[in-house]
Design a protein around this motif. Structure first.
Motif, short mmCIF file in Angstrom:
data_model
loop_
_atom_site.label_atom_id
_atom_site.label_comp_id
_atom_site.label_asym_id
_atom_site.label_seq_id
_atom_site.Cartn_x
_atom_site.Cartn_y
_atom_site.Cartn_z
N SER A 199 28.17 57.04 -82.82
CA SER A 199 27.61 57.26 -84.15
C SER A 199 28.67 57.63 -85.19
O SER A 199 28.60 57.19 -86.34
CB SER A 199 26.54 58.34 -84.10
OG SER A 199 25.42 57.88 -83.38
N ARG A 200 29.64 58.44 -84.80
CA ARG A 200 30.69 58.79 -85.75
C ARG A 200 31.56 57.57 -86.05
O ARG A 200 32.01 57.38 -87.18
CB ARG A 200 31.55 59.94 -85.20
CG ARG A 200 32.53 60.47 -86.24
CD ARG A 200 33.15 61.78 -85.82
NE ARG A 200 34.05 62.26 -86.86
CZ ARG A 200 35.37 62.38 -86.72
NH1 ARG A 200 35.94 62.06 -85.57
NH2 ARG A 200 36.10 62.82 -87.71
N GLN A 201 31.75 56.74 -85.05
CA GLN A 201 32.48 55.49 -85.24
C GLN A 201 31.73 54.59 -86.23
O GLN A 201 32.35 53.95 -87.09
CB GLN A 201 32.63 54.79 -83.89
CG GLN A 201 33.44 53.51 -83.92
CD GLN A 201 33.49 52.86 -82.53
OE1 GLN A 201 32.83 53.31 -81.61
NE2 GLN A 201 34.28 51.82 -82.42
N ILE A 202 30.41 54.54 -86.12
CA ILE A 202 29.61 53.74 -87.05
C ILE A 202 29.84 54.21 -88.48
O ILE A 202 30.00 53.42 -89.40
CB ILE A 202 28.11 53.83 -86.70
CG1 ILE A 202 27.84 53.20 -85.33
CG2 ILE A 202 27.25 53.15 -87.76
CD1 ILE A 202 26.42 53.42 -84.84
N ILE A 300 30.82 71.99 -69.74
CA ILE A 300 29.85 70.91 -69.93
C ILE A 300 30.63 69.63 -70.26
O ILE A 300 31.53 69.66 -71.11
CB ILE A 300 28.86 71.25 -71.06
CG1 ILE A 300 28.07 72.51 -70.72
CG2 ILE A 300 27.92 70.08 -71.34
CD1 ILE A 300 27.22 73.02 -71.87
N SER A 301 30.29 68.54 -69.61
CA SER A 301 30.94 67.26 -69.90
C SER A 301 30.29 66.62 -71.12
O SER A 301 29.06 66.49 -71.18
CB SER A 301 30.83 66.32 -68.70
OG SER A 301 31.48 66.85 -67.58
N THR A 302 31.12 66.22 -72.08
CA THR A 302 30.61 65.62 -73.32
C THR A 302 31.25 64.26 -73.54
O THR A 302 32.03 63.78 -72.70
CB THR A 302 30.92 66.51 -74.54
OG1 THR A 302 32.34 66.44 -74.82
CG2 THR A 302 30.52 67.96 -74.30
N THR A 303 30.94 63.69 -74.66
CA THR A 303 31.60 62.46 -75.09
C THR A 303 32.82 62.81 -75.94
O THR A 303 33.12 63.98 -76.17
CB THR A 303 30.62 61.60 -75.91
OG1 THR A 303 29.99 62.43 -76.90
CG2 THR A 303 29.54 60.99 -75.03
N ASP A 304 33.49 61.79 -76.44
CA ASP A 304 34.69 61.97 -77.26
C ASP A 304 34.29 62.42 -78.66
O ASP A 304 33.56 61.71 -79.36
CB ASP A 304 35.46 60.65 -77.32
CG ASP A 304 36.86 60.80 -77.90
OD1 ASP A 304 37.05 61.66 -78.78
OD2 ASP A 304 37.76 60.07 -77.46
N PRO A 305 34.75 63.57 -79.13
CA PRO A 305 34.36 64.06 -80.46
C PRO A 305 34.89 63.19 -81.59
O PRO A 305 34.42 63.29 -82.72
CB PRO A 305 34.97 65.47 -80.50
CG PRO A 305 36.11 65.42 -79.55
CD PRO A 305 35.68 64.50 -78.44
N ARG A 306 35.88 62.35 -81.31
CA ARG A 306 36.44 61.50 -82.36
C ARG A 306 35.55 60.30 -82.67
O ARG A 306 35.75 59.64 -83.70
CB ARG A 306 37.84 61.03 -81.94
CG ARG A 306 38.86 62.14 -81.86
CD ARG A 306 40.12 61.71 -81.14
NE ARG A 306 39.89 61.47 -79.71
CZ ARG A 306 40.84 61.17 -78.84
NH1 ARG A 306 42.11 61.08 -79.25
NH2 ARG A 306 40.55 60.97 -77.56
N THR A 307 34.60 60.00 -81.79
CA THR A 307 33.77 58.80 -82.00
C THR A 307 32.28 59.05 -81.88
O THR A 307 31.48 58.31 -82.47
CB THR A 307 34.14 57.71 -80.98
OG1 THR A 307 33.96 58.23 -79.65
CG2 THR A 307 35.57 57.25 -81.15
N SER A 308 31.87 60.05 -81.14
CA SER A 308 30.47 60.15 -80.72
C SER A 308 29.70 61.27 -81.42
O SER A 308 30.21 62.38 -81.59
CB SER A 308 30.41 60.38 -79.20
OG SER A 308 29.10 60.65 -78.78
N ASN A 309 28.46 60.96 -81.77
CA ASN A 309 27.60 61.96 -82.42
C ASN A 309 27.19 63.07 -81.47
O ASN A 309 27.08 64.23 -81.88
CB ASN A 309 26.34 61.28 -82.96
CG ASN A 309 25.36 62.29 -83.53
OD1 ASN A 309 25.59 62.85 -84.59
ND2 ASN A 309 24.27 62.53 -82.82
#
Length: 484
Positions: A199-202, A300-309
């Motif tokens: 979403s952040r990439q969008i 906690i395992s998350t997604t990449d903060p540079r791209t993901s909401n």
């Protein structure tokens, strides 16, 4: 079902409705539908389908017209004259029931033009024969009727579907690929083609000129797209709170450690969790640990903060708690929370670009690599509806949490049409609930969760606000720079 098959069935339905109206005074709707279906079955298995609806309409119309014109046989007629009076009815097309019984023996290439001669051949011989000229005239008249029926104007083909292209958060991919969703849009004349991304990439790096709408997973990302594209309209057809997917041994272990509180649904105390992180606690150091004795940080395992909401939502919650229970605002507050929130991400190692990746690993691999995965609630409920949740898998709610409002930004009129349909069409709203999203009707979501035995939070009380888009971007950019 392919698009071609779908359009063919829609054409058959429209033609059936049309013939029901045409023959309303002579045939019941059920009878018309039976005749249409019997005619349609004649073409089963044919590889070339382009003209099937037209041919089915012609055959059915001919059958129904012939039945209207055929006089009913008279019971009081003398026995020797009854066959002659019944001849026109015999020459007419078979009834729907007879056609249904014999449809397996009739090939698509058989036409009504061949029937008068065949029926004449089957008639029993008579002592008094029709004059040859009269017999020829009967055949000619029948042929003329068939030719005239064949020349009747065919129903117009269904209008082509309007293709609308959108870029979406990956957690909505299963929804848009659902055949029921595809069919619901097609019934409205729309074919939605989507591409998924973080979403952040969008919002920040994609070329949106290729799309008719953008559909990220949060209000801040949608707000930025609106600002960048100078769009005043937005739609929020559904939402999903953030949650944590884990396993029963982990939930039990963290309950003993005071991080998880059991109840109708397990809640995960973010403040107590951050205390474990700041002390560099390891899993094998927790009291009573017998099910997950590994020398790994409790994270906690998350997604990449540079791209993901979803990672941005994780940052919003943890920064709120780290800031003393206040939404982060201003340079000073940002500076104070950055060391801790940066550690939460950089200590994980590799992170995926979208929420689809870590959740799929959770579903397939188990708790070995990732005992706790940051997800959207909708992902867990959706997986349950597809039978992917195994015994021992647990859904926990962070306390506090945030509500991720899936925000569709239309980039033109076609995109606006999709936004309105998603927000107002009851069928699409119900299907969104079946994929785990909380839509306008809370009862739809509650029923889906109950039907698939997923314990969900009925009342979302401990929900905090997300920082403004600019503050969130400052935090995310600063964390991103720490990756090197």
């Amino acid at each position: 079902m392919s698009g071609d098959n779908l359009r063919e069935e829609q054409a058959i339905r429209r033609t059936t409705d049309h013939l029901v109206q045409v023959f309303a005074g002579t045939h019941s709707a059920e009878h018309v539908e039976r005749v249409m279906q019997a005619a349609y079955r004649r073409f089963d298995g044919l590889p070339v389908r382009d003209f099937v609806p037209v041919m089915v309409e012609r055959i059915a119309r001919g059958e129904l017209t012939a039945q209207v014109k055929a006089p009913a046989p008279t019971e009081t007629a003398p026995a020797e004259t009854a066959p002659a009076k019944a001849a026109p009815a015999e020459a007419a097309a078979p009834t729907a029931a007879a056609l249904s019984d014999k449809s397996a023996d009739v090939r698509p290439e058989t036409t009504t033009a061949a029937r008068p001669a065949a029926l004449m051949a089957k008639m029993p011989s008579r002592k008094v024969l029709l004059p040859i000229g009269l017999a020829v005239a009967v055949v000619v008249v029948a042929a003329v009727v068939v030719v005239n029926l064949g020349k009747e104007e065919a129903p117009p083909p269904p209008p082509p579907l309007t293709i609308v292209r959108g870029v979406i958060g990956s957690e909505k991919k299963a929804f848009f690929e659902d055949p029921q969703v595809v069919r619901a849009f097609a019934d409205k004349g729309v074919k939605v083609e989507v591409e998924s991304a973080g979403s952040r990439q969008i919002a920040t790096s994609m070329d949106l000129s290729r799309f008719d709408f953008a559909f990220p997973s949060s209000a801040p990302a949608g707000e930025y797209i609106q600002r960048k594209r100078k769009v005043s309209t937005k739609y929020t057809p559904f939402s999903s709170p953030m949650a944590i997917a884990t396993f029963q041994p982990i939930a039990d272990l963290l309950t003993t450690a005071g991080v998880v509180k059991q109840g109708p649904v397990p809640t995960f105390n973010i403040g107590h969790y951050l205390e474990l992180v700041t002390t560099d606690a390891k899993w094998d150091q927790l009291t009573g640990n017998s099910g997950y004795r590994v020398d790994k940080d409790i994270l906690i395992s998350t997604t990449d903060p540079r791209t993901s909401n979803s990672a941005a939502m994780y940052l919003a919650i943890t920064s709120y708690v780290a800031n003393g229970g206040k939404v982060v605002h201003g340079a000073t507050a940002e500076k104070n929370v950055l060391p801790l929130v940066t550690q939460l991400f950089t200590s994980q190692g590799y992170t995926d670009n979208t929420s689809e990746g870590p959740f799929n690993e959770y579903l397939t691999v188990g708790m070995g690599p990732s005992p706790m995965v940051w997800i959207y609630e909708a992902q867990f409920v959706d997986a349950a509806t597809r039978g992917q949740i195994k015994p021992g898998m647990v859904l926990m709610y962070p306390s506090p949490t945030v509500l991720s409002k899936h925000t569709l930004v239309p980039l033109n009129a076609s995109g606006d049409r999709v936004g309105r349909l998603l927000s107002t069409d009851p069928q699409l709203q119900r299907l969104a609930a079946e994929h785990g999203f909380r839509s306008a009707d809370a009862a739809d979501f509650a029923k889906v969760a109950a039907d698939h035995q997923v314990s969900v939070a009925t009342d979302l009380i401990d929900v905090v606000d997300i920082p403004s888009y600019d503050t969130l971007e400052h935090l995310l950019d600063s964390v991103g720079k720490s990756y090197g």
